[in-house]
Scaffold this motif. Structure first.
Motif, short mmCIF file in Angstrom:
data_model
loop_
_atom_site.label_atom_id
_atom_site.label_comp_id
_atom_site.label_asym_id
_atom_site.label_seq_id
_atom_site.Cartn_x
_atom_site.Cartn_y
_atom_site.Cartn_z
N LYS A 239 -63.54 -34.40 -152.38
CA LYS A 239 -62.27 -34.26 -153.10
C LYS A 239 -62.97 -33.70 -154.41
CE LYS A 239 -62.40 -39.11 -154.70
NZ LYS A 239 -61.74 -40.28 -154.87
N ASN A 240 -64.12 -33.93 -154.86
CA ASN A 240 -64.68 -33.18 -156.10
C ASN A 240 -65.26 -31.96 -155.79
OD1 ASN A 240 -63.83 -35.64 -157.71
ND2 ASN A 240 -65.91 -36.32 -156.99
N GLY A 241 -64.98 -31.43 -154.51
CA GLY A 241 -65.50 -30.10 -154.38
C GLY A 241 -67.04 -29.95 -153.88
N TYR A 242 -67.38 -31.00 -153.73
CA TYR A 242 -69.16 -31.06 -153.19
C TYR A 242 -69.08 -31.37 -151.59
CZ TYR A 242 -70.23 -30.93 -158.02
OH TYR A 242 -70.16 -30.79 -159.38
N HIS A 243 -69.94 -30.64 -150.88
CA HIS A 243 -70.22 -31.24 -149.64
C HIS A 243 -71.13 -32.16 -149.69
CE1 HIS A 243 -68.62 -27.79 -147.27
NE2 HIS A 243 -68.91 -27.01 -148.11
N ASP A 244 -71.01 -33.26 -148.52
CA ASP A 244 -71.76 -34.39 -148.35
C ASP A 244 -72.48 -34.43 -146.93
OD1 ASP A 244 -69.84 -35.23 -146.60
OD2 ASP A 244 -69.74 -37.30 -147.59
N TRP A 245 -71.88 -33.13 -146.00
CA TRP A 245 -72.42 -32.85 -144.87
C TRP A 245 -72.29 -34.04 -143.59
CZ3 TRP A 245 -72.13 -27.78 -144.78
CH2 TRP A 245 -72.55 -27.17 -145.93
N GLN A 246 -71.51 -35.10 -143.97
CA GLN A 246 -71.13 -35.87 -143.30
C GLN A 246 -69.95 -35.88 -142.34
OE1 GLN A 246 -73.36 -38.32 -142.32
NE2 GLN A 246 -74.56 -37.91 -144.29
N PHE A 247 -69.95 -36.59 -141.36
CA PHE A 247 -68.56 -36.28 -140.35
C PHE A 247 -67.51 -37.40 -140.57
CE2 PHE A 247 -72.51 -34.84 -138.69
CZ PHE A 247 -72.36 -33.73 -137.98
N PRO A 248 -66.42 -36.66 -140.79
CA PRO A 248 -65.29 -37.42 -141.10
C PRO A 248 -64.71 -38.32 -139.92
CG PRO A 248 -64.90 -34.83 -141.71
CD PRO A 248 -66.25 -35.15 -141.04
N LYS A 249 -64.31 -39.33 -140.03
CA LYS A 249 -63.83 -40.28 -138.92
C LYS A 249 -62.95 -39.38 -137.83
CE LYS A 249 -61.29 -44.69 -138.15
NZ LYS A 249 -60.83 -44.16 -136.96
N GLU A 250 -62.27 -38.55 -138.29
CA GLU A 250 -61.50 -37.83 -137.25
C GLU A 250 -62.02 -37.08 -136.28
OE1 GLU A 250 -60.75 -35.52 -141.17
OE2 GLU A 250 -60.99 -37.75 -140.51
N GLU A 251 -63.35 -36.40 -136.92
CA GLU A 251 -64.22 -35.57 -136.19
C GLU A 251 -65.11 -36.52 -135.07
OE1 GLU A 251 -64.80 -32.21 -136.20
OE2 GLU A 251 -62.85 -32.38 -137.09
N ILE A 252 -65.48 -37.41 -135.50
CA ILE A 252 -66.24 -38.53 -134.59
C ILE A 252 -65.36 -38.97 -133.67
CG2 ILE A 252 -67.41 -40.64 -134.59
CD1 ILE A 252 -68.97 -38.46 -135.82
N ASP A 253 -63.99 -39.23 -133.77
CA ASP A 253 -63.09 -39.79 -132.92
C ASP A 253 -62.98 -38.70 -131.68
OD1 ASP A 253 -62.61 -42.03 -134.00
OD2 ASP A 253 -60.93 -41.83 -135.23
#
Length: 545
Positions: A239-253
């Motif tokens: 939300k602050n405009g920075y990537h953390d390169w982790q996978f959102p829950k909806e992607e893992i699902d």
């Protein structure tokens, strides 16, 4: 491809963008070298991840061992003048080895070998003559690899090293190891054997965690496999405009769909160079346990050793996971082509899926492997990998060359026995370069405990918005091809980076390797990245007028 072109030729850039970033690299190198010739710029190639370091001590041990091994063979000579020597003999070889090490006690290679020998014959209780003879016979390379999958003591020390490197701790799980010609060979073997054994068929779904190493994007789509690919993307922006390169829950699902038979994961990722966060690992466990227990996980963990406390999926979901690990990066050994493939010895999804095949498929596979065993149905998946690597008929000549395996064994022992000293220094070196790269861009590098930092993926669109606003970002996107950035960088500053969208990353991202240049070079690269971004902004201001 013709190199005399305008960097703003969008048609050319569109055509070029269809190629793999590793193939585009050749064009970028040509441009950068031309710029270096016509200007005062220094050619800097941060496009490929070949490290500019190597571990010299295990190599000193290797070459000293080679001297001992040749002397062992020359104990019996058939022709002195031509150096036709006999194959070495095992009896008494350990005592002669100890004497040899004492005679060379002032050499660092001798100390490394003695440490290895003491560990294997002491803590691991290896038979001294048997162990030393494997080293001697292996480094001479005068016999086929026996067993073909991996030499006996080489497997033992590799198991110990991988347990540490992959975060196994005191986990007693036993893994079978297959020594391969780099993890890229292992990757090819896995896809081939999955297909040959009806575990992946044309039209089947597999998932890819992206961004990822480009071959994982390309191989499943080859006509010989014809797999349907589901991307699980980490391109989310916080939300602050920075990537953390982790996978959102909806992607893992997405993996909850049981029709997805396999998933390929690069962990830590390439290019973001970030490992799966604990909460992502927890969600993966939930997905597998509740919805997709038969999921086959292929994890490529070559960069795991650059994160202290890294934990591989081979220890998080051991039943489901086959792990590929290459020695190329940590040891500075891309030219050695040594890697290990690890699969749980007793009870894994690959063997269980084989057992669950319909009888007609089993009959075909029994026919395929009948030359190898009186009971071909009992051949384990990992041993089928070995056989398939030589089209079954040449299984008796399969396996990584024995000199390569001996160097791999010495690498494993050295890194395992010195991990408290070695790992922090390599991590520190990489992170120093990473910080230098970002320090001259003006961009903000947020702290991240999951970052390996072997590569850095920089999403230029993030910084275009932060520095100059959304209107400028839209101008950039509407008027230029994403590949234009790395082309300009090469053409104007003699610097080579790879385009991140070639790894299924954000289309305006670039990948820089932090492994193959020195600290001061990364300061120059950071400055050049900012220079090109500012050039685009100047063009935007002119267009507004």
């Amino acid at each position: 491809m013709e190199q005399n072109f305008n960097p703003e030729d969008r048609d050319f850039e569109r055509k070029l963008a269809e190629m793999s970033p590793f193939e585009i690299k050749g064009t970028l190198i040509s441009l950068a070298q031309k710029d270096a010739q016509r200007s005062t710029a220094t050619f800097l190639n941060a496009g490929r991840g070949n490290p500019n370091w190597l571990l010299s001590l295990p190599r000193r041990a290797f070459f000293l061992l080679g001297k001992f091994a040749v002397e062992e063979s020359e104990r019996t000579m058939y022709n002195h003048m031509l150096g036709i020597a006999a194959s070495p003999k095992q009896e008494g070889v350990a005592q002669r080895f100890e004497t040899f090490l004492t005679e060379h006690d002032d050499e660092i290679g001798s100390k490394v070998l003695r440490h290895f020998y003491s560990y294997m014959t002491g803590e691991r209780k290896a038979d001294p003559d048997d162990f030393v003879f494997e080293l001697v016979d292996g480094i001479l390379g005068d016999h086929y690899p026996t067993p073909p999958r991996i030499l006996k003591y080489t497997e033992m020390v590799t198991q110990n090293y991988l347990r540490w490197a992959m975060g196994g701790g005191e986990d007693p799980t036993v893994y079978d190891i297959f020594a391969t010609e780099g993890s890229t060979a292992g990757m090819c073997y896995v896809f081939n054997t999955l297909q040959a054994n009806f575990l992946l068929n044309r039209g089947d779904k597999i998932a890819l965690f992206t961004p990822c190493f480009t071959p994982y994007l390309e191989i499943p789509r080859l006509d010989q496999f014809g797999l349907e690919v589901v991307n699980v993307s980490a391109n989310k922006v916080e939300k602050n405009g920075y990537h953390d390169w982790q996978f959102p829950k909806e992607e893992i699902d997405k993996l909850r769909d049981p029709s997805i038979k396999a998933v390929c994961i690069t962990n830590p990722s390439n290019p973001p160079s970030v490992c799966l966060a604990p909460e992502v690992l927890d969600q993966l466990v939930d997905v597998v346990k509740k919805d997709n227990p038969g999921l086959m996980i292929i994890t490529d963990d070559v960069y795991g050793t650059f994160i202290k406390g890294f934990r591989s999926l081979m220890y998080v979901l051991p039943y489901n996971t086959i792990c590929l690990y290459s020695y190329s990066k940590y040891f500075g050994a891309t030219g050695w082509r040594v890697a290990a493939m690890a699969l749980r010895s007793e009870g894994n999804v690959f063997d269980d899926r084989l057992a669950a095949l319909p009888q007609d498929k089993k009959d075909l596979l029994n026919k395929r492997y009948e030359s190898l065993s009186l009971e071909p149905s009992k051949i384990k998946f990992i041993d089928r990998l070995v056989a398939d690597s030589r089209l079954v008929g040449l299984n008796h000549t399969a396996g990584l060359s024995t000199p390569q395996q001996i160097q791999m064994a010495i690498f494993s022992a050295f890194a395992y026995l010195h991990h408290d000293d070695l790992q922090p220094r390599l991590i520190e070196m990489i992170h120093e370069r990473l910080n230098d790269l970002w320090s001259t861009t003006g961009f903000t590098l947020l702290p991240d405990p999951n970052r390996a930092g072997y590569y850095s993926e920089i999403d230029l669109m993030v910084w275009a918005k932060k520095f100059y606003g959304q209107e400028f970002a839209d101008f950039l996107d509407n008027n230029y091809e994403p590949l234009d950035f790395v082309i300009r960088l090469a053409n104007e500053t003699a610097i080579v980076l790879l385009n991140g969208d070639g790894f299924d990353g954000p289309k305006w991202s670039v990948r820089a390797s932090l492994a193959n240049l020195d600290k001061e070079d990364y300061l120059k690269i950071g400055t050049a990245i900012r220079k090109i971004l500012d050039e685009y902004h100047s063009e935007y201001l002119k267009a507004k007028k």
